[in-house]
Design an enzyme around this catalytic site. Structure first.
Site, short mmCIF file in Angstrom:
data_model
loop_
_atom_site.label_atom_id
_atom_site.label_comp_id
_atom_site.label_asym_id
_atom_site.label_seq_id
_atom_site.Cartn_x
_atom_site.Cartn_y
_atom_site.Cartn_z
N GLU A 77 0.13 -3.32 4.66
CA GLU A 77 -1.06 -2.46 4.73
C GLU A 77 -1.21 -1.78 6.08
O GLU A 77 -1.00 -2.42 7.11
CB GLU A 77 -2.32 -3.32 4.54
CG GLU A 77 -3.01 -3.21 3.22
CD GLU A 77 -3.63 -1.86 2.91
OE1 GLU A 77 -3.73 -1.00 3.82
OE2 GLU A 77 -3.99 -1.64 1.75
N ASP A 78 -1.61 -0.50 6.07
CA ASP A 78 -1.88 0.19 7.34
C ASP A 78 -3.36 0.35 7.62
O ASP A 78 -3.74 0.85 8.67
CB ASP A 78 -1.22 1.57 7.36
CG ASP A 78 -1.91 2.54 6.41
OD1 ASP A 78 -2.26 2.12 5.28
OD2 ASP A 78 -2.09 3.71 6.77
N THR A 130 1.76 10.13 4.11
CA THR A 130 0.74 10.98 3.51
C THR A 130 -0.65 10.76 4.11
O THR A 130 -1.55 11.57 3.85
CB THR A 130 0.65 10.73 1.99
OG1 THR A 130 0.83 9.33 1.77
CG2 THR A 130 1.69 11.50 1.23
N ASP A 137 0.88 -1.16 0.00
CA ASP A 137 0.00 0.00 0.00
C ASP A 137 0.94 1.23 0.00
O ASP A 137 2.13 1.10 0.30
CB ASP A 137 -0.87 -0.04 1.27
CG ASP A 137 -1.68 1.22 1.42
OD1 ASP A 137 -2.35 1.61 0.45
OD2 ASP A 137 -1.65 1.82 2.51
N LEU A 138 0.41 2.37 -0.34
CA LEU A 138 1.26 3.57 -0.42
C LEU A 138 1.12 4.49 0.81
O LEU A 138 2.04 4.57 1.64
CB LEU A 138 0.90 4.37 -1.68
CG LEU A 138 1.68 5.67 -1.90
CD1 LEU A 138 3.14 5.39 -2.22
CD2 LEU A 138 1.06 6.49 -3.04
N ASP A 139 -0.07 5.11 0.93
CA ASP A 139 -0.28 6.11 1.99
C ASP A 139 -0.23 5.46 3.37
O ASP A 139 -1.03 4.56 3.67
CB ASP A 139 -1.65 6.79 1.79
CG ASP A 139 -1.74 7.54 0.47
OD1 ASP A 139 -0.84 8.34 0.18
OD2 ASP A 139 -2.71 7.32 -0.28
N LYS A 164 -11.13 -0.94 -1.70
CA LYS A 164 -10.87 -1.82 -0.57
C LYS A 164 -12.02 -1.61 0.43
O LYS A 164 -12.47 -0.49 0.57
CB LYS A 164 -9.54 -1.43 0.13
CG LYS A 164 -8.31 -1.53 -0.78
CD LYS A 164 -7.08 -0.94 -0.08
CE LYS A 164 -5.88 -0.88 -1.01
NZ LYS A 164 -4.67 -0.28 -0.41
N LYS A 224 -8.95 5.58 6.00
CA LYS A 224 -7.71 5.01 5.43
C LYS A 224 -8.04 3.89 4.46
O LYS A 224 -8.86 3.02 4.76
CB LYS A 224 -6.84 4.42 6.55
CG LYS A 224 -6.05 5.45 7.33
CD LYS A 224 -5.13 4.76 8.33
CE LYS A 224 -4.54 5.78 9.28
NZ LYS A 224 -3.89 5.13 10.43
N SER A 265 -2.62 0.62 -4.31
CA SER A 265 -3.08 1.82 -3.60
C SER A 265 -4.39 2.31 -4.19
O SER A 265 -4.54 2.38 -5.41
CB SER A 265 -2.03 2.93 -3.73
OG SER A 265 -2.58 4.17 -3.32
N ALA A 266 -5.31 2.68 -3.31
CA ALA A 266 -6.60 3.23 -3.76
C ALA A 266 -6.44 4.61 -4.37
O ALA A 266 -7.36 5.13 -5.02
CB ALA A 266 -7.56 3.31 -2.58
N SER A 267 -5.30 5.24 -4.16
CA SER A 267 -5.14 6.64 -4.54
C SER A 267 -5.00 6.85 -6.05
O SER A 267 -4.29 6.13 -6.73
CB SER A 267 -3.92 7.23 -3.83
OG SER A 267 -3.74 8.57 -4.27
C1 BG6 Z 1 -5.70 5.77 0.03
C2 BG6 Z 1 -5.81 6.56 1.30
O1 BG6 Z 1 -4.39 5.35 -0.17
O2 BG6 Z 1 -6.12 6.56 -1.07
C3 BG6 Z 1 -7.24 7.07 1.48
O3 BG6 Z 1 -5.49 5.72 2.40
C4 BG6 Z 1 -7.66 7.86 0.25
O4 BG6 Z 1 -7.32 7.85 2.64
C5 BG6 Z 1 -7.47 7.00 -1.00
O5 BG6 Z 1 -9.03 8.22 0.37
C6 BG6 Z 1 -7.83 7.74 -2.27
O6 BG6 Z 1 -6.87 8.73 -2.51
P1 BG6 Z 1 -6.94 9.87 -3.60
O7 BG6 Z 1 -5.52 10.40 -3.65
O8 BG6 Z 1 -7.33 9.22 -4.90
O9 BG6 Z 1 -7.93 10.86 -3.14
MG MG Z 2 -2.67 3.20 3.51
#
Ligand code: BG6
Ligand code: MG
Length: 231
Positions: A177-178, A25, A17-19, A153, A53, A122-124
């Site tokens: 994973e956190d 972050t 996972d990233l964040d 997730k 998260k 990563s979901a980001s």
């Molecule tokens: C995850 C974070 O990595 O990414 C979440 O833990 C965040 O808190 C999600 O909502 C989505 O991120 P982004 O950058 O697409 O808004």
């Molecule tokens: Mg995370």
């Protein structure tokens, strides 16, 4: 047929996972949500931090607004999600390798030197620029992020995609994973999971380490000299 790796067998691939695992972050995501909450007239308590998260931006928005008992129209929700992202991007615009969490750079170097393939899950939707600005993009054989998966997730989709991208079975991968949601998704996918953070919160992980610097790399990947090198 590839057999599932048992608890004690060395894993063949790593999925990060990233964040909050590789990069510091998670607190910026939450600070941006706190600001959004304030702009909607309520204060977002620290107890909400865990539940946002790992989940997608839209899901996090829904959690935040629920906690303030606020209902948004689709248009207002889109505006709030976009504003949250602007606030978040403002805080990460000058990110560099100093934002890497303890043990992150050493872990990636070590796995690379051992030829163990590494994927991001990563979901980001901001994952790629963050990997670039922190200087670790080159370590990843596969990047599965919020721009390529459709289900957030704890759905296992992202972990199944990461394992497949490494050409491995989920059971041959260890996920770091956190987030509670991430741990659940990784387990449903059939991966082994190391929780990064507080063991009293990450109760469903196979094991928990405070940071990547505290992971028992030898136990996960089966190299006798791994632990010595990571420290
Ligand atoms: C995850 C974070 O990595 O990414 C979440 O833990 C965040 O808190 C999600 O909502 C989505 O991120 P982004 O950058 O697409 O808004
Ligand atoms: Mg995370």
């Amino acid at each position: 047929m590839v057999s599932m790796v048992g608890r004690r067998d060395p894993a063949l691939g790593a999925v990060f996972d990233l964040d909050g695992v590789l990069v510091d972050t998670a607190r910026f995501h939450f600070a941006a949500w706190q600001k959004i909450a304030a702009e909607h007239g309520f204060s977002l308590g620290d107890e909400v931090a865990e539940s946002v998260k790992g989940v997608s931006r839209d899901e996090a928005l829904a959690i935040v607004m629920r906690s303030g008992s606020i209902r948004l129209s689709a248009e207002e929700a889109a505006r709030a999600a976009s504003r949250k992202n602007d606030l978040y991007l403002e805080t990460v615009k000058d990110l560099n390798e100093n934002a890497l969490l303890p043990g992150a750079a050493a872990a990636l170097r070590l796995l690379h030197s051992r030829g163990i393939p590494v994927a991001l899950a990563s979901a980001s939707k901001n994952a790629r620029p963050i990997l670039q600005s922190t200087g670790i993009a080159g370590y990843f054989s596969a990047i599965i992020d919020g721009t390529v998966v459709s289900r957030a997730k704890p759905d296992p989709e992202i972990f199944l995609a990461a394992a497949a991208a490494l050409d491995l079975e989920p059971g041959e991968c260890v996920v770091f994973e956190d987030a509670v949601a991430g741990i659940e998704g990784a387990r449903i996918a059939g991966c082994r999971v190391v929780g990064i953070g507080d063991a009293t919160v990450l109760v469903d992980a196979d094991s928990v380490a405070e940071s990547l610097a505290d992971v028992d790399w030898g136990a996960e990947f089966g190299h006798a000299d791994v632990v010595k090198e990571i420290r």
